[in-house]
Design a protein around this motif. Structure first.
Motif, PDB file in Angstrom:
ATOM      1  N   VAL A  93       3.854  19.248  36.942  1.00 14.32           N
ATOM      2  CA  VAL A  93       3.089  18.630  38.028  1.00 14.32           C
ATOM      3  C   VAL A  93       3.395  17.138  38.119  1.00 14.32           C
ATOM      4  O   VAL A  93       3.485  16.566  39.209  1.00 14.32           O
ATOM      5  CB  VAL A  93       1.581  18.877  37.826  1.00 14.32           C
ATOM      6  N   SER A  94       3.596  16.496  36.978  1.00 17.42           N
ATOM      7  CA  SER A  94       3.892  15.066  36.979  1.00 17.42           C
ATOM      8  C   SER A  94       5.217  14.778  37.680  1.00 17.42           C
ATOM      9  O   SER A  94       5.340  13.775  38.405  1.00 17.42           O
ATOM     10  CB  SER A  94       3.942  14.539  35.546  1.00 17.42           C
ATOM     11  N   GLU A  95       6.218  15.638  37.504  1.00 18.23           N
ATOM     12  CA  GLU A  95       7.512  15.404  38.137  1.00 18.23           C
ATOM     13  C   GLU A  95       7.424  15.520  39.654  1.00 18.23           C
ATOM     14  O   GLU A  95       8.243  14.952  40.378  1.00 18.23           O
ATOM     15  CB  GLU A  95       8.536  16.398  37.591  1.00 18.23           C
ATOM     16  N   LEU A  96       6.437  16.232  40.138  1.00 18.36           N
ATOM     17  CA  LEU A  96       6.252  16.382  41.569  1.00 18.36           C
ATOM     18  C   LEU A  96       5.403  15.262  42.163  1.00 18.36           C
ATOM     19  O   LEU A  96       5.673  14.794  43.272  1.00 18.36           O
ATOM     20  CB  LEU A  96       5.607  17.727  41.878  1.00 18.36           C
ATOM     21  N   TYR A  97       4.374  14.822  41.423  1.00 17.41           N
ATOM     22  CA  TYR A  97       3.339  13.987  42.040  1.00 17.41           C
ATOM     23  C   TYR A  97       3.149  12.610  41.408  1.00 17.41           C
ATOM     24  O   TYR A  97       2.254  11.863  41.820  1.00 17.41           O
ATOM     25  CB  TYR A  97       1.999  14.722  41.995  1.00 17.41           C
ATOM     26  N   ILE A  98       3.920  12.230  40.401  1.00 16.45           N
ATOM     27  CA  ILE A  98       3.761  10.902  39.796  1.00 16.45           C
ATOM     28  C   ILE A  98       3.822   9.819  40.873  1.00 16.45           C
ATOM     29  O   ILE A  98       4.659   9.862  41.781  1.00 16.45           O
ATOM     30  CB  ILE A  98       4.851  10.678  38.721  1.00 16.45           C
ATOM     31  N   PHE A  99       2.935   8.826  40.722  1.00 15.35           N
ATOM     32  CA  PHE A  99       2.876   7.793  41.764  1.00 15.35           C
ATOM     33  C   PHE A  99       2.423   6.463  41.165  1.00 15.35           C
ATOM     34  O   PHE A  99       1.304   6.343  40.670  1.00 15.35           O
ATOM     35  CB  PHE A  99       1.898   8.197  42.879  1.00 15.35           C
ATOM     36  N   GLY A 100       3.332   5.452  41.184  1.00 15.87           N
ATOM     37  CA  GLY A 100       2.905   4.085  40.945  1.00 15.87           C
ATOM     38  C   GLY A 100       3.239   3.533  39.574  1.00 15.87           C
ATOM     39  O   GLY A 100       4.156   3.969  38.885  1.00 15.87           O
ATOM     40  N   LYS A 101       2.447   2.542  39.177  1.00 11.90           N
ATOM     41  CA  LYS A 101       2.672   1.765  37.958  1.00 11.90           C
ATOM     42  C   LYS A 101       2.339   2.578  36.718  1.00 11.90           C
ATOM     43  O   LYS A 101       1.324   3.243  36.637  1.00 11.90           O
ATOM     44  CB  LYS A 101       1.782   0.513  38.005  1.00 11.90           C
ATOM     45  N   HIS A 102       3.251   2.500  35.735  1.00 13.98           N
ATOM     46  CA  HIS A 102       3.047   3.199  34.475  1.00 13.98           C
ATOM     47  C   HIS A 102       3.690   2.386  33.366  1.00 13.98           C
ATOM     48  O   HIS A 102       4.909   2.381  33.212  1.00 13.98           O
ATOM     49  CB  HIS A 102       3.634   4.606  34.536  1.00 13.98           C
ATOM     50  N   GLN A 103       2.869   1.647  32.601  1.00  9.08           N
ATOM     51  CA  GLN A 103       3.318   0.795  31.506  1.00  9.08           C
ATOM     52  C   GLN A 103       4.351  -0.217  32.015  1.00  9.08           C
ATOM     53  O   GLN A 103       4.002  -1.088  32.789  1.00  9.08           O
ATOM     54  CB  GLN A 103       3.837   1.627  30.345  1.00  9.08           C
ATOM     55  N   ALA A 104       5.619  -0.115  31.617  1.00  9.07           N
ATOM     56  CA  ALA A 104       6.603  -1.150  31.931  1.00  9.07           C
ATOM     57  C   ALA A 104       7.455  -0.823  33.152  1.00  9.07           C
ATOM     58  O   ALA A 104       8.476  -1.477  33.382  1.00  9.07           O
ATOM     59  CB  ALA A 104       7.509  -1.391  30.725  1.00  9.07           C
ATOM     60  N   SER A 105       7.085   0.178  33.942  1.00  8.11           N
ATOM     61  CA  SER A 105       7.887   0.546  35.106  1.00  8.11           C
ATOM     62  C   SER A 105       7.001   1.213  36.146  1.00  8.11           C
ATOM     63  O   SER A 105       5.819   1.485  35.925  1.00  8.11           O
ATOM     64  CB  SER A 105       9.031   1.475  34.705  1.00  8.11           C
ATOM     65  N   ILE A 106       7.606   1.489  37.302  1.00  9.96           N
ATOM     66  CA  ILE A 106       6.958   2.221  38.390  1.00  9.96           C
ATOM     67  C   ILE A 106       7.786   3.469  38.658  1.00  9.96           C
ATOM     68  O   ILE A 106       9.016   3.428  38.640  1.00  9.96           O
ATOM     69  CB  ILE A 106       6.839   1.345  39.649  1.00  9.96           C
ATOM     70  N   GLU A 107       7.105   4.605  38.884  1.00 10.79           N
ATOM     71  CA  GLU A 107       7.799   5.870  39.090  1.00 10.79           C
ATOM     72  C   GLU A 107       7.193   6.626  40.267  1.00 10.79           C
ATOM     73  O   GLU A 107       5.977   6.539  40.509  1.00 10.79           O
ATOM     74  CB  GLU A 107       7.732   6.746  37.831  1.00 10.79           C
ATOM     75  N   GLY A 123       7.265  10.633  41.936  1.00  7.12           N
ATOM     76  CA  GLY A 123       7.676  12.014  41.783  1.00  7.12           C
ATOM     77  C   GLY A 123       8.415  12.540  42.994  1.00  7.12           C
ATOM     78  O   GLY A 123       8.490  11.893  44.051  1.00  7.12           O
ATOM     79  N   LEU A 124       8.940  13.738  42.881  1.00  2.83           N
ATOM     80  CA  LEU A 124       9.762  14.330  43.931  1.00  2.83           C
ATOM     81  C   LEU A 124       9.027  14.460  45.260  1.00  2.83           C
ATOM     82  O   LEU A 124       9.647  14.378  46.331  1.00  2.83           O
ATOM     83  CB  LEU A 124      10.254  15.703  43.474  1.00  2.83           C
ATOM     84  N   PRO A 143      10.898  -2.823  37.608  1.00  8.87           N
ATOM     85  CA  PRO A 143      11.886  -1.885  38.127  1.00  8.87           C
ATOM     86  C   PRO A 143      11.205  -0.571  38.474  1.00  8.87           C
ATOM     87  O   PRO A 143      10.211  -0.206  37.848  1.00  8.87           O
ATOM     88  CB  PRO A 143      12.863  -1.717  36.951  1.00  8.87           C
ATOM     89  N   TYR A 144      11.701   0.138  39.483  1.00  6.51           N
ATOM     90  CA  TYR A 144      11.082   1.424  39.773  1.00  6.51           C
ATOM     91  C   TYR A 144      12.128   2.530  39.757  1.00  6.51           C
ATOM     92  O   TYR A 144      13.311   2.326  40.005  1.00  6.51           O
ATOM     93  CB  TYR A 144      10.275   1.393  41.072  1.00  6.51           C
ATOM     94  N   PHE A 145      11.629   3.727  39.415  1.00 10.73           N
ATOM     95  CA  PHE A 145      12.471   4.904  39.226  1.00 10.73           C
ATOM     96  C   PHE A 145      11.946   6.034  40.107  1.00 10.73           C
ATOM     97  O   PHE A 145      10.743   6.123  40.364  1.00 10.73           O
ATOM     98  CB  PHE A 145      12.455   5.349  37.760  1.00 10.73           C
ATOM     99  N   ILE A 146      12.847   6.895  40.543  1.00 13.14           N
ATOM    100  CA  ILE A 146      12.457   8.064  41.319  1.00 13.14           C
ATOM    101  C   ILE A 146      12.962   9.315  40.602  1.00 13.14           C
ATOM    102  O   ILE A 146      13.943   9.282  39.847  1.00 13.14           O
ATOM    103  CB  ILE A 146      13.016   8.026  42.753  1.00 13.14           C
ATOM    104  N   TYR A 147      12.265  10.433  40.843  1.00 12.33           N
ATOM    105  CA  TYR A 147      12.707  11.722  40.316  1.00 12.33           C
ATOM    106  C   TYR A 147      13.657  12.366  41.314  1.00 12.33           C
ATOM    107  O   TYR A 147      13.455  12.293  42.535  1.00 12.33           O
ATOM    108  CB  TYR A 147      11.520  12.637  40.055  1.00 12.33           C
ATOM    109  N   ASP A 148      14.689  12.998  40.781  1.00 12.16           N
ATOM    110  CA  ASP A 148      15.684  13.657  41.618  1.00 12.16           C
ATOM    111  C   ASP A 148      16.045  14.997  40.966  1.00 12.16           C
ATOM    112  O   ASP A 148      15.632  15.285  39.842  1.00 12.16           O
ATOM    113  CB  ASP A 148      16.924  12.773  41.762  1.00 12.16           C
ATOM    114  N   GLN A 149      16.823  15.813  41.676  1.00 12.26           N
ATOM    115  CA  GLN A 149      17.160  17.138  41.177  1.00 12.26           C
ATOM    116  C   GLN A 149      18.619  17.460  41.477  1.00 12.26           C
ATOM    117  O   GLN A 149      19.126  17.134  42.557  1.00 12.26           O
ATOM    118  CB  GLN A 149      16.247  18.203  41.809  1.00 12.26           C
ATOM    119  N   GLY A 150      19.303  18.070  40.515  1.00 18.18           N
ATOM    120  CA  GLY A 150      20.697  18.460  40.666  1.00 18.18           C
ATOM    121  C   GLY A 150      21.063  19.470  39.590  1.00 18.18           C
ATOM    122  O   GLY A 150      20.210  19.944  38.842  1.00 18.18           O
TER     123      GLY A 150
END
Length: 801
Positions: free
Chosen positions: A535-549, A551-552, A626-633
């Motif tokens: 569920v986190s990989e789908l819906y993660i949103f915003g600030k989390h400790q030292a980064s922003i992420e 979800g898909l 820095p911010y990160f996004i989830y991707d799929q491959g």
């Protein structure tokens, strides 16, 4: 239809087996001198429950007893001039090694129990730390402890949050089984380490194959088994008490373990505490990297002939700081922090824990029972876990005292495992597992929930069958899982969204284990594994400790190709399929004259692989990150593990090991970030017992970690800022994988230790990073801001009651 036919065949096998001769069990073992480790011939070994059954050891101290009617029995071992040993054994463990102590020895005789294969998969080898290495490293985190095993690396957020990597995979693809229970915690992302105290464990083992058939989803990379100390019947009163002091962080640790075992009942209690201040590199203090930790556990075992019942409860508490220099007020500050030799905000040493920090508690309750017939056994287990995680960010005003992430995760599991009767050379087991999980955000954080509330229900059925054909074992496993997710959350607009998701998958494994000539063994296993999207990989949103992420389903690309996070997507907008992997692992090992070597090669192809990738930088009310996004491959992992142990002389031993993993995104033809680089380790041990000591061991460890040569292109924060100032978008025409900083250079580390014992007292001294080397780890997210820790001197003292 095929599954029904398979079950009918298995039941038919059982009916036929019940009519066979039941007295077909056997045991083989070896008896050695406790001090010299030399074989003792002519030792008497009898089976207490079956009069007339016994054996005398040969010139190599080996005994073998056949024709036993029971799968569970007590061995009584005696010899003139030695203390008697009594050991309760069952046929599901490998052969024991019995160490007899002479009559004038202060210590009692010892039985080293053979390893119990908890995976039910015989064609996948299990790697474990030696008892000496495990004892020496018990004060480390679980991730660091497992990282000592060949092929296992670590991924981390700073020095306190460390997770294991098996063959390039981590987090939700590495299953941790603690005391026989799937350890359920907020396992998504790099920022969460498992809430387990290794100082209270009995051993740690690693299964590197895809063990989904036995354990269900999340075991694509492998399984880490954290085993408790064994509850020995008839052992009487035993215990240990230990203290540890470390120079780096000026920490103090202590632990206590007590147990009492009568003929039918065992009671055990244990507890541990850790207090640590700021860690330091060779050149500066890592401000706000202290931690406070305590844990306690209690166990109860009742055993009556063929019935066994266990109860267990544990509580774990941890509060730890995150490097203060990882939080910056503006994008210019972020660029300066990544370019600075010393992290911003560095202060003198302190034991204070300030924001950013984490506070986590984890409770585990377990009830396990089992019954053994003459030719089969069945066990059941129910477990309840409650994980409460609070994360505190640097915030303004009264919000600074309120957690920005406050999650409670409750998990219930129930499973039944049946080892059915053998039919000739065919044996196996079947089981069913039920899993229910409830994740809730605790109100009052004054933030958009980082992950939504959700419920997960999963049911699984598995079977593993083996055919013994001479020196070869053939193995086939089959499993079916069904999972249902219910999700409820709030978008940034405060609108409520909900979703219901269902997944199902049939998985399997096939393998063989063969004993070859010249003391060689070969194992090969192909496993089809799967994992539904967390569920986190789908819906993660915003600030989390030292980064922003994100979800898909929390981001999309607009018409200009820029990322938009204004809406919540679903499977209709962006289909996300479960991961399905095929891992083929082969192990060849040999052992002769005390020397042992092992070579493992593997290939793992994962369809619909979900991963994180850097996407840019952004400024928020809580700082610039820095911010990160989830991707799929589709992903391909392959690699090699090698280990070699050589007895140079009676006193000198040499151990060498190395590992290498290669990974590629097949869809985009690009690499991933956070893949562990190749490494090589060499250890030299000198073990000799002086007259005034019971034991003495000096160990020198050398390791070299190579630079990660598959690193993607580098786009620094400074380059992004300069491009934006000129009106350029660096990602408009090229959306390939990148990183904010180049991979660090390779580095060499040396460790030196000495451990000894006299009577019931044991002590050790260890120096880590002996040369006080300055270095950074590629798989540490905070390498953007700081070096790793410098030299650490550790002193420990232990008393065995």
């Amino acid at each position: 239809m095929r599954l029904k036919l398979f079950i009918v065949l298995v039941f038919g096998v059982n009916l036929f087996a019940w009519a066979q001769d039941l007295c077909v069990n056997q045991i083989q073992g070896q008896v050695l001198d406790l001090d010299t480790r030399q074989p003792i011939p002519y030792v008497t070994v009898i089976v207490e429950e079956e009069p007339g059954k016994g054996a005398i050891t040969d010139a190599q101290g080996v005994f073998e007893i056949k024709g036993l009617c029971e799968k569970e029995f007590t061995l009584v071992v005696s010899h003139v001039g030695y203390k008697e040993a009594s050991h309760h054994h069952d046929s599901y463990h490998d052969h024991p090694t019995i160490l007899l102590a002479s009559d004038d020895h202060l210590l009692e005789s010892v039985v080293v129990e053979g390893i119990y294969n908890q995976t039910s998969l015989q064609t996948i080898s299990i790697d474990r730390l030696s008892s000496e290495d495990f004892i020496a490293a018990q004060s480390e985190s679980l991730g660091e402890l497992a990282g000592r095993i060949t092929g296992i690396s670590t991924i981390s957020t700073g020095q306190n949050v460390v997770k294991p990597i098996i063959h390039g995979l981590h987090s939700n693809r590495v299953l941790i089984v603690n005391n026989g229970v799937r350890h359920e915690f907020q396992n998504w992302g790099i920022e969460h380490a498992p809430e387990i105290d290794p100082s209270l464990a009995g051993s740690v083992e690693v299964v590197k194959g895809a063990a989904t058939v036995r354990y269900g989803p999340d075991a694509l990379g492998g399984v880490i088994l954290v085993n408790p100390p064994k509850l020995e019947l008839g052992a009487g009163f035993e215990g240990t008490a230990g203290v540890v002091a470390k120079s780096n962080g000026r920490s103090g640790e202590g632990d206590l373990q007590l147990s009492y075992g009568s003929d039918n009942l065992v009671v055990a209690v244990s507890g541990a505490m850790v207090g640590q201040g700021d860690l330091h590199t060779p050149d500066y203090v890592l401000t706000n990297t202290g931690k406070q930790e305590y844990s306690y556990a209690s166990s109860l075992r009742y055993h009556k002939h063929k019935f066994d019942l266990e109860g267990y409860y544990s509580h774990f508490y941890q509060s730890l700081g995150i490097l203060r220099g990882s939080v910056n007020g503006s994008l210019e500050d972020l660029a300066n922090a990544m370019e600075s030799e010393v992290p911003p905000g560095t202060s003198p040493f302190s034991y204070d824990l300030n924001n950013p920090r984490q506070q986590v508690t984890h409770d585990l309750m377990k009830l396990k029972g089992g019954y053994v017939w003459d030719n089969q056994d069945i066990s059941f287990q129910y477990a309840y876990q409650l994980n409460h995680r609070q994360e505190y960010d640097v915030r303004k005003g009264t919000n600074n005292e309120i957690p920005s992430v406050d999650l409670k995760l409750a998990t219930q599991t129930f499973e039944v495992d049946w080892n059915h009767p053998d039919l000739g050379h065919v044996n196996g087991n079947m089981g069913l597992q039920w899993f229910y999980q409830d994740n809730n955000n605790v109100p009052g954080t004054n933030t958009v929930p980082f992950v939504p509330n959700y419920n997960v229900m999963r049911a699984g059925l598995f079977a593993v069958e083996r055919l013994e054909a001479g020196s070869t074992t053939y193995e086939l496993g089959l499993r079916y899982d069904f999972q249902y997710n219910s999700v409820r959350g709030r978008a940034p607009s405060n609108e409520i969204y909900s979703n219901e998701l269902t997944y199902s998958q049939l998985t399997g494994s096939a393998g063989l284990k063969q004993t070859l000539k010249n003391h060689l063994n070969f194992r090969s296993n192909v496993g089809l594994a799967w994992r539904p999207p967390n569920v986190s990989e789908l819906y993660i949103f915003g600030k989390h400790q030292a980064s922003i992420e994100y979800g898909l389903w929390r981001y999309a690309y607009d018409e200009e190709g820029k990322i938009s996070v204004s809406e919540v997507l679903s499977e209709e907008n962006k289909p996300v399929k479960p991961e399905v992997g095929i891992k083929w692992i082969n192990t060849l090992e040999g052992e002769q004259d005390g020397n042992h070597w092992e070579l493992t090669a593997y290939t793992n192809v994962i369809r619909n692989y979900i991963y994180t990738r850097p996407a840019g930088i952004t400024n928020t009310v809580r700082g610039a990150f820095p911010y990160f996004i989830y991707d799929q491959g589709d992903a391909l992992f392959w690699g090699l593990d090698a280990a070699y142990r050589l007895e140079l002389t009676q006193f000198w031993k040499l151990e060498a090991k190395s590992s290498y993993v290669w990974a590629m995104n097949l869809k985009e033809r690009e690499t991933f970030i956070n893949i562990p680089p190749a490494r090589a380790d060499v250890g030299l041990d000198y073990e000799r017992k002086p007259d005034f000591l019971s034991s003495s061991r000096v160990a020198l460890g050398l390791s070299y970690v190579f630079r990660y040569f598959q690193e993607p292109r580098v786009i620094t924060v400074r380059e992004i800022l300069e491009a934006e100032a000129e009106g350029q978008d660096l990602f408009a025409e090229n959306n390939e994988m990148f990183d904010f900083m180049a991979a660090p250079d390779g580095y060499f580390l040396a460790n030196l230790s000495w451990s000894a014992a006299v009577g019931k007292w044991e002590w050790s001294a260890r120096i880590s990073n002996l040369l006080n080397k300055r270095y950074r780890v590629y798989t540490d997210r905070l390498r953007y801001f700081a070096d790793q820790t410098g030299r650490n001197v550790q002193l420990s003292l232990r008393y065995r009651i």
